[in-house]
Write a protein that holds these residues in place. Sequence first.
Motif, mmCIF file in Angstrom:
data_model
loop_
_atom_site.group_PDB
_atom_site.id
_atom_site.type_symbol
_atom_site.label_atom_id
_atom_site.label_comp_id
_atom_site.label_asym_id
_atom_site.label_seq_id
_atom_site.Cartn_x
_atom_site.Cartn_y
_atom_site.Cartn_z
ATOM 1 N N ASN A 68 97.461 -24.002 91.484
ATOM 2 C CA ASN A 68 97.281 -25.079 92.450
ATOM 3 C C ASN A 68 95.992 -24.852 93.246
ATOM 4 O O ASN A 68 95.221 -23.957 92.955
ATOM 5 N N CYS A 70 95.615 -23.772 96.319
ATOM 6 C CA CYS A 70 95.868 -22.939 97.500
ATOM 7 C C CYS A 70 94.676 -22.047 97.884
ATOM 8 O O CYS A 70 94.383 -21.869 99.063
ATOM 9 N N ALA A 101 108.466 -23.647 102.545
ATOM 10 C CA ALA A 101 108.336 -24.418 101.308
ATOM 11 C C ALA A 101 108.197 -25.903 101.628
ATOM 12 O O ALA A 101 107.360 -26.600 101.043
ATOM 13 N N ILE A 104 104.715 -26.593 102.813
ATOM 14 C CA ILE A 104 103.743 -26.646 101.716
ATOM 15 C C ILE A 104 103.784 -28.028 101.066
ATOM 16 O O ILE A 104 102.740 -28.620 100.776
ATOM 17 N N ILE A 105 104.969 -28.554 100.873
ATOM 18 C CA ILE A 105 105.123 -29.847 100.207
ATOM 19 C C ILE A 105 104.652 -30.999 101.105
ATOM 20 O O ILE A 105 103.918 -31.882 100.668
ATOM 21 N N HIS A 120 101.368 -31.217 99.438
ATOM 22 C CA HIS A 120 101.453 -31.000 97.990
ATOM 23 C C HIS A 120 102.740 -31.646 97.475
ATOM 24 O O HIS A 120 103.676 -30.949 97.062
ATOM 25 N N LEU A 123 104.637 -30.735 94.084
ATOM 26 C CA LEU A 123 105.307 -29.438 93.893
ATOM 27 C C LEU A 123 106.809 -29.600 94.039
ATOM 28 O O LEU A 123 107.281 -30.305 94.935
ATOM 29 N N VAL A 125 110.532 -28.130 95.043
ATOM 30 C CA VAL A 125 111.000 -27.220 96.092
ATOM 31 C C VAL A 125 111.082 -25.801 95.542
ATOM 32 O O VAL A 125 110.689 -24.839 96.210
ATOM 33 N N ASP A 127 109.317 -24.404 93.146
ATOM 34 C CA ASP A 127 107.979 -23.820 93.017
ATOM 35 C C ASP A 127 107.397 -23.451 94.382
ATOM 36 O O ASP A 127 106.805 -22.386 94.544
ATOM 37 N N ALA A 128 107.572 -24.320 95.354
ATOM 38 C CA ALA A 128 107.072 -24.027 96.695
ATOM 39 C C ALA A 128 107.764 -22.783 97.268
ATOM 40 O O ALA A 128 107.125 -21.933 97.890
ATOM 41 N N GLU A 129 109.060 -22.660 97.056
ATOM 42 C CA GLU A 129 109.790 -21.468 97.517
ATOM 43 C C GLU A 129 109.294 -20.214 96.808
ATOM 44 O O GLU A 129 109.186 -19.152 97.421
ATOM 45 N N MET A 131 106.295 -19.687 95.736
ATOM 46 C CA MET A 131 105.001 -19.374 96.343
ATOM 47 C C MET A 131 105.195 -18.645 97.676
ATOM 48 O O MET A 131 104.495 -17.678 97.973
#
Length: 141
Positions: A68, A70, A101, A104-105, A120, A123, A125, A127-129, A131
């Motif tokens: 991503n 980031c 998370a 991030i989303i 984002h 993404l 949940v 995947d965000a978690e 990260m």
Amino acid sequence: MKKMSIVISMAFFAYACGNSNQNSGDQSAATGTSTPQTEAAAPAPATASTDLSDNPDYKKGLALIAKNDCLTCHKVDEKLIGPAYRDVAKKYTDKDIPMLAAKIIKGGSGVWGQVPMTPHPNLSVADAEQMVKYILLLKKS
């Protein structure tokens, strides 16, 4: 003749130095005792705080972050546009994973300054978690 004796002396010296640990190891094995040199030469076991590369959360999170955008705004150890990941890790705990998370989303601002974090929405949940788990692991290293 003088050169030959120097070469032979150096070869003997190298041989003697190279075998000193082997001989002491053989002797300690024969007597059943260990020497401090043998114990000091053994590598220390890797701990979770020094080697995260085998941690599945670390691997998955790092791959998602790299995939991503980031790293456009964040670095591990220094502030760029957004805070350093290690600073984020120091501020939050595992119980904050769902909240981070979601941030991030959805994006957000105000916690680390007035520059907003880009949302984002594509993404998941999960995947965000993942990260966030990677980022939180950085406080332990």
